[in-house]
Scaffold this motif. Sequence first.
Motif, short mmCIF file in Angstrom:
data_model
loop_
_atom_site.label_atom_id
_atom_site.label_comp_id
_atom_site.label_asym_id
_atom_site.label_seq_id
_atom_site.Cartn_x
_atom_site.Cartn_y
_atom_site.Cartn_z
N PRO A 1 75.52 -17.69 75.53
CA PRO A 1 74.47 -18.16 76.44
C PRO A 1 74.34 -17.31 77.71
CG PRO A 1 75.75 -20.01 75.61
CD PRO A 1 76.47 -18.77 75.18
N THR A 2 75.48 -16.82 78.20
CA THR A 2 75.44 -15.98 79.40
C THR A 2 74.72 -14.67 79.12
OG1 THR A 2 77.54 -16.95 80.15
CG2 THR A 2 76.82 -14.92 81.22
N PHE B 1 71.10 -13.11 80.73
CA PHE B 1 70.87 -11.75 81.20
C PHE B 1 69.73 -11.09 80.43
CE2 PHE B 1 75.68 -11.72 82.16
CZ PHE B 1 75.46 -12.40 83.34
N LEU B 2 69.69 -11.37 79.12
CA LEU B 2 68.63 -10.80 78.28
C LEU B 2 67.26 -11.30 78.75
CD1 LEU B 2 68.42 -8.94 75.79
CD2 LEU B 2 68.38 -10.98 74.37
N GLY C 1 62.14 -10.35 81.03
CA GLY C 1 61.17 -10.89 81.96
C GLY C 1 60.58 -9.85 82.91
N VAL C 2 61.31 -8.77 83.15
CA VAL C 2 60.81 -7.76 84.09
C VAL C 2 59.83 -6.80 83.42
CG1 VAL C 2 62.50 -5.89 83.76
CG2 VAL C 2 61.58 -6.32 86.03
N GLY D 1 66.20 -17.43 81.97
CA GLY D 1 66.17 -16.09 82.55
C GLY D 1 64.75 -15.61 82.82
N LEU D 2 63.85 -15.88 81.87
CA LEU D 2 62.43 -15.51 82.05
C LEU D 2 61.83 -16.25 83.25
CD1 LEU D 2 61.16 -15.67 78.35
CD2 LEU D 2 61.76 -13.63 79.64
N ILE D 3 62.18 -17.54 83.37
CA ILE D 3 61.65 -18.34 84.47
C ILE D 3 62.17 -17.83 85.81
CG2 ILE D 3 61.68 -20.65 85.52
CD1 ILE D 3 61.75 -21.79 82.67
N ILE D 4 63.45 -17.46 85.84
CA ILE D 4 64.04 -16.96 87.09
C ILE D 4 63.30 -15.72 87.57
CG2 ILE D 4 66.08 -15.82 88.06
CD1 ILE D 4 67.79 -17.71 86.40
#
Length: 277
Positions: free
Chosen positions: A83-84, A88-89, A94-95, A257-260
């Motif tokens: 999950p961690t 990160f993925l 997301g960028v 991660g995408l939301i962050i």
Amino acid sequence: MEWKNIYRGILIGMCDVVPGISGGTVAFILGIYERLINAISGFFSKDWYKHLTFLLPLGMGMGIAIISFSHVIEFLLRTYPEPTQFLFLGLVVGVLPLLVKESNIKETFKARHYTLLVVSLLLLASMAFLQESTRPIIVALDMNTAIILFFAGALASTSMLLPGISGSMVLLILGFYTTAITAIKDFNFPIIIVIGLGVAVGFILSSKMIKYILVKYPVMTYAAIIGLVTGSTAIIYNGFAESFLGNVMCVISFIFGLIIVQFIANTNNRLVQKSRA
């Protein structure tokens, strides 16, 4: 002083301790990548104080994060590795839309740019097949180890400034990642200082090079950056979990991660607009 850079530095520092996540990528998400490069490369110019007001809070935040979160990141990677990694993925994936939008890829990219993108992608993705160099943890310095750690820090810092390339991953491949993390956790200041000096020198030299190519070849630079960021996903991805619940956590972590990324980018845009108003 631009004290809001403390939180930006914390975000960059958190990712700098993770092999596979580039601090340069986070700087781009935060919308400060080009300014960061300009500030580091121009630190010894007549505008040094202006650059200092930008860099000092950023450095403070990075220092706080590296010291504080080295234990947290190690715990998460040891206890919840899949999950961690998917978190990160999600941050890295997301960028990519932000990079595509910033580079105006449909209007500016030609065949040579797509070629460079693919080459950069393949070069970085190939690092996923490199194994960690097995070296004993260095806890005491002599002249030989000091020189080696200095140049390892310089090489890693060059990678930190490039979106997609993780300085921690470079240290891992060179075999000095465990030495660096152990020194930070144990407050082994001689080793921290030597690596830190290498990082500082590497930052200054590489920032001047990156600034030059950003100004001289902006579209080619964005093509390479998009390729590097895309290729870094191959380094971060280590497979799904063995259990159904673990895989559900992986998917949730990836989406988070995408939301962050979107939250940080939107928050930063609001801060920029507010400062201009």
